[in-house]
Design a protein around this motif. Structure first.
Motif, PDB file in Angstrom:
ATOM      1  N   THR A 159       0.760  -0.858   0.212  1.00 46.61           N
ATOM      2  CA  THR A 159      -0.156   0.109   0.209  1.00 46.61           C
ATOM      3  C   THR A 159       0.934   1.434   0.216  1.00 46.61           C
ATOM      4  O   THR A 159      -0.278   2.383  -0.200  1.00 46.61           O
ATOM      5  CB  THR A 159      -0.768   0.056   1.513  1.00 46.61           C
ATOM      6  N   ARG A 160       1.878   1.198   0.756  1.00 48.27           N
ATOM      7  CA  ARG A 160       3.193   2.254   0.561  1.00 48.27           C
ATOM      8  C   ARG A 160       4.037   2.304  -0.764  1.00 48.27           C
ATOM      9  O   ARG A 160       4.556   1.290  -0.883  1.00 48.27           O
ATOM     10  CB  ARG A 160       3.776   2.358   1.982  1.00 48.27           C
ATOM     11  N   GLN A 161       4.072   3.835  -1.065  1.00 46.71           N
ATOM     12  CA  GLN A 161       5.238   4.308  -2.407  1.00 46.71           C
ATOM     13  C   GLN A 161       6.694   2.837  -2.057  1.00 46.71           C
ATOM     14  O   GLN A 161       6.803   2.418  -3.213  1.00 46.71           O
ATOM     15  CB  GLN A 161       5.552   5.628  -2.701  1.00 46.71           C
ATOM     16  N   ALA A 162       6.899   3.537  -0.870  1.00 45.62           N
ATOM     17  CA  ALA A 162       8.450   2.591  -0.827  1.00 45.62           C
ATOM     18  C   ALA A 162       8.324   0.891  -1.367  1.00 45.62           C
ATOM     19  O   ALA A 162       9.323   0.103  -1.739  1.00 45.62           O
ATOM     20  CB  ALA A 162       8.648   2.386   0.482  1.00 45.62           C
ATOM     21  N   GLU A 163       7.457   0.566  -0.635  1.00 45.35           N
ATOM     22  CA  GLU A 163       6.686  -1.150  -1.013  1.00 45.35           C
ATOM     23  C   GLU A 163       6.354  -1.083  -2.849  1.00 45.35           C
ATOM     24  O   GLU A 163       7.487  -2.189  -2.398  1.00 45.35           O
ATOM     25  CB  GLU A 163       5.776  -1.738  -0.340  1.00 45.35           C
ATOM     26  N   VAL A 164       6.347  -0.252  -3.181  1.00 51.07           N
ATOM     27  CA  VAL A 164       6.141  -0.783  -4.348  1.00 51.07           C
ATOM     28  C   VAL A 164       7.315  -0.451  -5.753  1.00 51.07           C
ATOM     29  O   VAL A 164       7.509  -1.082  -6.502  1.00 51.07           O
ATOM     30  CB  VAL A 164       4.033  -0.039  -5.276  1.00 51.07           C
ATOM     31  N   GLU A 165       8.019   0.535  -4.899  1.00 48.56           N
ATOM     32  CA  GLU A 165       9.409   1.014  -5.705  1.00 48.56           C
ATOM     33  C   GLU A 165      10.043  -0.856  -5.309  1.00 48.56           C
ATOM     34  O   GLU A 165      10.867  -0.608  -5.825  1.00 48.56           O
ATOM     35  CB  GLU A 165       9.904   1.962  -4.516  1.00 48.56           C
ATOM     36  N   ARG A 166      10.308  -1.139  -4.328  1.00 44.46           N
ATOM     37  CA  ARG A 166      11.100  -2.336  -3.519  1.00 44.46           C
ATOM     38  C   ARG A 166      10.400  -3.354  -4.329  1.00 44.46           C
ATOM     39  O   ARG A 166      10.990  -4.619  -4.226  1.00 44.46           O
ATOM     40  CB  ARG A 166      10.459  -2.682  -2.027  1.00 44.46           C
ATOM     41  N   LEU A 167       9.584  -3.938  -5.159  1.00 50.27           N
ATOM     42  CA  LEU A 167       9.131  -4.666  -5.618  1.00 50.27           C
ATOM     43  C   LEU A 167       9.863  -5.476  -6.716  1.00 50.27           C
ATOM     44  O   LEU A 167      10.607  -5.035  -7.594  1.00 50.27           O
ATOM     45  CB  LEU A 167       7.414  -4.951  -6.034  1.00 50.27           C
ATOM     46  N   PRO A 168      10.463  -6.593  -6.741  1.00 46.54           N
ATOM     47  CA  PRO A 168      11.698  -6.935  -7.653  1.00 46.54           C
ATOM     48  C   PRO A 168      11.102  -7.113  -8.866  1.00 46.54           C
ATOM     49  O   PRO A 168      10.022  -7.693  -9.463  1.00 46.54           O
ATOM     50  CB  PRO A 168      12.038  -7.959  -7.194  1.00 46.54           C
ATOM     51  N   THR A 169      12.111  -7.283 -10.062  1.00 43.71           N
ATOM     52  CA  THR A 169      11.187  -7.579 -11.047  1.00 43.71           C
ATOM     53  C   THR A 169      11.567  -8.756 -11.277  1.00 43.71           C
ATOM     54  O   THR A 169      11.945  -9.791 -11.588  1.00 43.71           O
ATOM     55  CB  THR A 169      12.703  -6.499 -12.526  1.00 43.71           C
ATOM     56  N   VAL A 170      10.134  -9.940 -11.732  1.00 41.76           N
ATOM     57  CA  VAL A 170      10.214 -10.685 -12.013  1.00 41.76           C
ATOM     58  C   VAL A 170      10.301 -11.190 -13.785  1.00 41.76           C
ATOM     59  O   VAL A 170      10.188 -11.033 -14.540  1.00 41.76           O
ATOM     60  CB  VAL A 170       7.930 -11.333 -11.708  1.00 41.76           C
ATOM     61  N   ASP A 171      11.453 -13.000 -13.424  1.00 43.37           N
ATOM     62  CA  ASP A 171      12.557 -12.978 -14.429  1.00 43.37           C
ATOM     63  C   ASP A 171      10.527 -14.753 -14.893  1.00 43.37           C
ATOM     64  O   ASP A 171      10.957 -15.476 -14.147  1.00 43.37           O
ATOM     65  CB  ASP A 171      13.196 -13.116 -14.395  1.00 43.37           C
ATOM     66  N   PRO A 172      10.059 -14.402 -15.908  1.00 44.31           N
ATOM     67  CA  PRO A 172       8.514 -15.014 -15.500  1.00 44.31           C
ATOM     68  C   PRO A 172       9.430 -16.991 -16.018  1.00 44.31           C
ATOM     69  O   PRO A 172       9.296 -17.550 -14.953  1.00 44.31           O
ATOM     70  CB  PRO A 172       7.980 -15.563 -17.443  1.00 44.31           C
ATOM     71  N   GLU A 173      11.103 -16.628 -16.948  1.00 48.02           N
ATOM     72  CA  GLU A 173      11.692 -18.372 -17.457  1.00 48.02           C
ATOM     73  C   GLU A 173      11.965 -18.781 -15.468  1.00 48.02           C
ATOM     74  O   GLU A 173      12.064 -20.029 -15.293  1.00 48.02           O
ATOM     75  CB  GLU A 173      12.791 -18.482 -18.177  1.00 48.02           C
ATOM     76  N   ALA A 174      12.950 -18.035 -14.670  1.00 43.92           N
ATOM     77  CA  ALA A 174      13.717 -18.499 -13.707  1.00 43.92           C
ATOM     78  C   ALA A 174      12.481 -18.470 -12.156  1.00 43.92           C
ATOM     79  O   ALA A 174      12.109 -19.298 -11.610  1.00 43.92           O
ATOM     80  CB  ALA A 174      14.398 -17.021 -13.249  1.00 43.92           C
ATOM     81  N   ASP A 175      11.455 -17.226 -12.530  1.00 44.62           N
ATOM     82  CA  ASP A 175      10.379 -17.392 -10.694  1.00 44.62           C
ATOM     83  C   ASP A 175       9.165 -17.749 -11.215  1.00 44.62           C
ATOM     84  O   ASP A 175       8.753 -18.987 -10.289  1.00 44.62           O
ATOM     85  CB  ASP A 175      10.063 -15.994 -10.681  1.00 44.62           C
TER      86      ASP A 175
END
Ligand code: CP3
Length: 318
Positions: free
Chosen positions: A78-94
């Motif tokens: 819900t917070r800006q910092a939490e959204v900023e911290r979301l990792p980039t998901v790699d579909p093949e790996a993750d």
């Protein structure tokens, strides 16, 4: 959607031994469930067995399903910092196990039964990520949307990018059509859909189009803004029963195919009423090319398998 599920005895049997997440995480089991409705119902296409919320695991949101309560997200954002911290998901790996399920299901399906891959659309995914589970009112979702539009757009932008890349990976693994589910977007006003959602759905659908396979853009409750919903993209527009199919198609335009739109509750009606509703939809499609007969939403758990089979047979002209 929800073609497989609790209404099928063979699905319930597997669920006695495995949680829904186990089924999703184990490609052999996911492929097996994907095939169940094809074998049992004689439908023309298979939909991959997975869930729109699986990308929440590599995003670090903590996903579980409690019996009878639906999904639970341990770490809502819900917070800006939490959204900023979301990792980039790699579909093949993750999310490689989903891609493996696509490969296995494709290999096991008859050649003339296409496999549909899918993901959640940015709004519907965001609603779960923000609320932490299912909701009737979307209070937290709309609060964030109005109170912190920058955070909102950052979150939906990240989700659009993720689901666009994820469905392209599914197509590379063998999915022959892709569906984006915006199941709950009908809770918005037309103006809010346009401002807060449409640009992100358009981006997700444009990314998905790079896969070069047909894209189905599904929503429920979209009748008040169907032109905008169709304008966001997709080759096929999925509509629910709250709008009649001919009216929906007129508003969507002949450039699109249309999927729909039997009320899943019609499968609980006496056969005569159920069949009347099926025939009404077929009459409104009037033999135009590009009608995909479907329910307007998922099969309800109370449904009899025989009722679903009867609908498939009626649509096939039996
Ligand atoms: O054949 C298929 O369609 C199965 C694959 C599939 C599932 N979920 C498996 C599932 C698909 C396409 C979905 C999509 C999905 N998941 C959506 C979008 C489509 C829609 O119905 O609107 C949404 C919103 C979800 C999130 C989700 N998953 C919820 C809200 C629930 C709980 C529902 C309930 O009735 O308890 C789930 C669990 C889930 N995912 C089930 C299935 C078959 C139900 C049950 C189970 O085995 O416990």
């Amino acid at each position: 959607m929800r073609q497989a599920g609790r209404y099928m005895p063979e699905y319930r049997k597997l669920r006695e031994q495995h949680s829904i997440l186990d089924l999703c995480h184990t490609p052999e089991l996911a492929a097996q469930v994907t095939l169940q409705p094809v074998e049992r119902l004689g439908v023309d296409a298979a939909i991959l067995f997975a869930d729109i919320l699986l990308p929440f695991e590599p995003l670090g949101l903590g996903l579980s399903f409690a019996a009878g309560e639906g999904p639970h997200i341990a770490n809502p954002v819900t917070r800006q910092a939490e959204v900023e911290r979301l990792p980039t998901v790699d579909p093949e790996a993750d999310l490689g196990y989903v891609l493996d399920a696509v490969r296995l299901a494709r290999a096991a399906l008859p050649a003339d039964v296409p496999l549909i891959g899918f993901a959640g659309a940015p709004f519907t995914l965001a609603s779960y990520a923000i609320e932490g589970g299912s909701t009737r009112t979307f209070t937290r979702t709309k609060t964030l949307m109005y109170q912190a539009p920058d955070t909102w757009h950052l979150l939906l932008g990240k989700l659009a990018d993720l689901v666009g890349r994820y469905v392209v990976a599914q197509a590379r693994a063998g999915a022959q059509a892709l569906q984006l589910f915006d199941s709950w977007v009908g809770c918005l006003s037309p103006a809010d859909y346009r401002t807060y959602v449409l640009p992100h759905s358009r981006r997700a659908l444009a990314l998905a189009a790079e896969a070069g396979v047909p894209i189905i853009h599904f929503g429920t409750g979209t009748a008040p803004f169907l032109e905008d919903f169709a304008g966001a993209g997709g080759d096929v527009i999925g509509v629910d029963w709250r709008v009649s199919l001919d009216e929906a198609w007129r508003r969507i335009g002949d450039a699109h195919a249309v999927q729909g739109n039997l009320d899943p509750a019609a499968l609980l009606a006496p056969a005569a009423e159920r069949d009347r509703q099926v025939k009404d939809i077929l009459a409104r499609a009037a033999g135009r090319p590009g009608h995909i007969f479907n329910l307007g939403h998922g099969v309800l758990p109370e449904t009899a398998v025989a009722a679903v089979r009867a609908v498939v047979e009626l649509v096939h002209g039996g």
